[in-house]
Design a protein around this motif. Structure first.
Motif, PDB file in Angstrom:
ATOM      1  N   ASP A   1       0.866  -1.173   0.000  1.00 39.29           N
ATOM      2  CA  ASP A   1       0.000   0.000   0.000  1.00 39.29           C
ATOM      3  C   ASP A   1       0.902   1.223   0.000  1.00 39.29           C
ATOM      4  O   ASP A   1       2.115   1.093   0.059  1.00 39.29           O
ATOM      5  CB  ASP A   1      -1.018  -0.023   1.151  1.00 39.29           C
ATOM      6  CG  ASP A   1      -0.424   0.206   2.522  1.00 39.29           C
ATOM      7  OD1 ASP A   1       0.483   1.045   2.679  1.00 39.29           O
ATOM      8  OD2 ASP A   1      -0.899  -0.429   3.473  1.00 39.29           O
ATOM      9  N   PRO A   2       0.359   2.420  -0.094  1.00 40.19           N
ATOM     10  CA  PRO A   2       1.215   3.602  -0.210  1.00 40.19           C
ATOM     11  C   PRO A   2       2.138   3.844   0.988  1.00 40.19           C
ATOM     12  O   PRO A   2       3.170   4.484   0.841  1.00 40.19           O
ATOM     13  CB  PRO A   2       0.213   4.751  -0.356  1.00 40.19           C
ATOM     14  CG  PRO A   2      -0.996   4.113  -0.938  1.00 40.19           C
ATOM     15  CD  PRO A   2      -1.049   2.746  -0.327  1.00 40.19           C
ATOM     16  N   ALA A   3       1.802   3.312   2.154  1.00 38.01           N
ATOM     17  CA  ALA A   3       2.601   3.588   3.350  1.00 38.01           C
ATOM     18  C   ALA A   3       3.603   2.493   3.702  1.00 38.01           C
ATOM     19  O   ALA A   3       4.601   2.760   4.363  1.00 38.01           O
ATOM     20  CB  ALA A   3       1.676   3.816   4.548  1.00 38.01           C
ATOM     21  N   ARG A   4       3.332   1.253   3.290  1.00 42.66           N
ATOM     22  CA  ARG A   4       4.205   0.156   3.714  1.00 42.66           C
ATOM     23  C   ARG A   4       4.074  -1.049   2.799  1.00 42.66           C
ATOM     24  O   ARG A   4       3.091  -1.210   2.098  1.00 42.66           O
ATOM     25  CB  ARG A   4       3.900  -0.254   5.149  1.00 42.66           C
ATOM     26  CG  ARG A   4       2.533  -0.869   5.352  1.00 42.66           C
ATOM     27  CD  ARG A   4       2.207  -1.170   6.807  1.00 42.66           C
ATOM     28  NE  ARG A   4       2.577  -0.119   7.721  1.00 42.66           N
ATOM     29  CZ  ARG A   4       1.846   0.970   8.001  1.00 42.66           C
ATOM     30  NH1 ARG A   4       0.685   1.135   7.422  1.00 42.66           N
ATOM     31  NH2 ARG A   4       2.266   1.874   8.852  1.00 42.66           N
ATOM     32  N   VAL A   5       5.089  -1.901   2.895  1.00 45.24           N
ATOM     33  CA  VAL A   5       5.060  -3.211   2.255  1.00 45.24           C
ATOM     34  C   VAL A   5       5.158  -4.221   3.392  1.00 45.24           C
ATOM     35  O   VAL A   5       6.089  -4.160   4.202  1.00 45.24           O
ATOM     36  CB  VAL A   5       6.233  -3.390   1.266  1.00 45.24           C
ATOM     37  CG1 VAL A   5       6.288  -4.810   0.743  1.00 45.24           C
ATOM     38  CG2 VAL A   5       6.130  -2.395   0.121  1.00 45.24           C
ATOM     39  N   SER A   6       4.195  -5.120   3.482  1.00 51.09           N
ATOM     40  CA  SER A   6       4.165  -6.122   4.543  1.00 51.09           C
ATOM     41  C   SER A   6       4.467  -7.491   3.951  1.00 51.09           C
ATOM     42  O   SER A   6       3.906  -7.872   2.932  1.00 51.09           O
ATOM     43  CB  SER A   6       2.792  -6.160   5.216  1.00 51.09           C
ATOM     44  OG  SER A   6       2.481  -4.911   5.767  1.00 51.09           O
ATOM     45  N   VAL A   7       5.368  -8.221   4.617  1.00 51.94           N
ATOM     46  CA  VAL A   7       5.743  -9.560   4.188  1.00 51.94           C
ATOM     47  C   VAL A   7       5.439 -10.507   5.335  1.00 51.94           C
ATOM     48  O   VAL A   7       5.883 -10.287   6.464  1.00 51.94           O
ATOM     49  CB  VAL A   7       7.248  -9.625   3.837  1.00 51.94           C
ATOM     50  CG1 VAL A   7       7.641 -11.019   3.391  1.00 51.94           C
ATOM     51  CG2 VAL A   7       7.615  -8.587   2.788  1.00 51.94           C
ATOM     52  N   TYR A   8       4.680 -11.554   5.046  1.00 43.71           N
ATOM     53  CA  TYR A   8       4.387 -12.523   6.097  1.00 43.71           C
ATOM     54  C   TYR A   8       4.117 -13.898   5.485  1.00 43.71           C
ATOM     55  O   TYR A   8       3.869 -14.017   4.296  1.00 43.71           O
ATOM     56  CB  TYR A   8       3.215 -12.068   6.962  1.00 43.71           C
ATOM     57  CG  TYR A   8       1.939 -11.793   6.214  1.00 43.71           C
ATOM     58  CD1 TYR A   8       1.002 -12.792   6.010  1.00 43.71           C
ATOM     59  CD2 TYR A   8       1.668 -10.531   5.696  1.00 43.71           C
ATOM     60  CE1 TYR A   8      -0.163 -12.539   5.320  1.00 43.71           C
ATOM     61  CE2 TYR A   8       0.509 -10.271   5.008  1.00 43.71           C
ATOM     62  CZ  TYR A   8      -0.411 -11.280   4.822  1.00 43.71           C
ATOM     63  OH  TYR A   8      -1.567 -11.034   4.138  1.00 43.71           O
ATOM     64  N   GLY A   9       4.199 -14.899   6.323  1.00 42.92           N
ATOM     65  CA  GLY A   9       3.973 -16.264   5.881  1.00 42.92           C
ATOM     66  C   GLY A   9       5.264 -17.060   5.908  1.00 42.92           C
ATOM     67  O   GLY A   9       6.197 -16.741   6.634  1.00 42.92           O
ATOM     68  N   ARG A  10       5.298 -18.086   5.094  1.00 42.85           N
ATOM     69  CA  ARG A  10       6.443 -18.994   5.069  1.00 42.85           C
ATOM     70  C   ARG A  10       6.837 -19.255   3.624  1.00 42.85           C
ATOM     71  O   ARG A  10       5.992 -19.467   2.761  1.00 42.85           O
ATOM     72  CB  ARG A  10       6.067 -20.307   5.743  1.00 42.85           C
ATOM     73  CG  ARG A  10       7.157 -21.325   5.721  1.00 42.85           C
ATOM     74  CD  ARG A  10       6.676 -22.643   6.295  1.00 42.85           C
ATOM     75  NE  ARG A  10       7.714 -23.633   6.126  1.00 42.85           N
ATOM     76  CZ  ARG A  10       8.173 -24.367   7.103  1.00 42.85           C
ATOM     77  NH1 ARG A  10       7.666 -24.257   8.314  1.00 42.85           N
ATOM     78  NH2 ARG A  10       9.121 -25.243   6.894  1.00 42.85           N
ATOM     79  N   LEU A  11       8.134 -19.257   3.392  1.00 37.19           N
ATOM     80  CA  LEU A  11       8.661 -19.573   2.070  1.00 37.19           C
ATOM     81  C   LEU A  11       9.862 -20.483   2.249  1.00 37.19           C
ATOM     82  O   LEU A  11      10.843 -20.109   2.895  1.00 37.19           O
ATOM     83  CB  LEU A  11       9.069 -18.296   1.319  1.00 37.19           C
ATOM     84  CG  LEU A  11       9.696 -18.516  -0.054  1.00 37.19           C
ATOM     85  CD1 LEU A  11       8.693 -19.140  -1.008  1.00 37.19           C
ATOM     86  CD2 LEU A  11      10.222 -17.209  -0.619  1.00 37.19           C
TER      87      LEU A  11
END
Length: 84
Positions: free
Chosen positions: A24-34
């Motif tokens: 989104d314009p304010a942040r990039v969120s990364v979550y989960g498992r890879l």
């Protein structure tokens, strides 16, 4: 896979296996498992992750001025407790 536009005006979600990247314009969120396994699929996952993160880094480096810390909580207004 479509190009990831970090901090763009439109919300964007990209998934790599079980990992999610939300934009989104304010942040990039990364979550989960890879899992990056020692095989062709692992190489594909590593390349996909690298492409997303490289786009984020390039966008941040292109900014002439960055604040030390971005606001992390959304702006809200005081509210009375309806249960009090």
């Amino acid at each position: 896979m479509t190009a990831f536009n970090p901090f763009g005006p439109d919300a964007q979600v990209q998934t790599i296996e079980q990992m999610t990247v939300e934009n989104d314009p304010a942040r990039v969120s990364v979550y989960g498992r890879l899992d990056i396994t020692h095989d062709r699929a692992g190489l594909d996952n590593a390349r996909a992750l690298a492409a997303v993160l490289n786009a984020v880094v390039a966008r941040l480096e292109a900014e002439s001025v960055l604040p030390e810390h971005a606001q992390t909580a959304p702006k809200t207004h005081p509210m009375s407790n309806p249960f009090a």
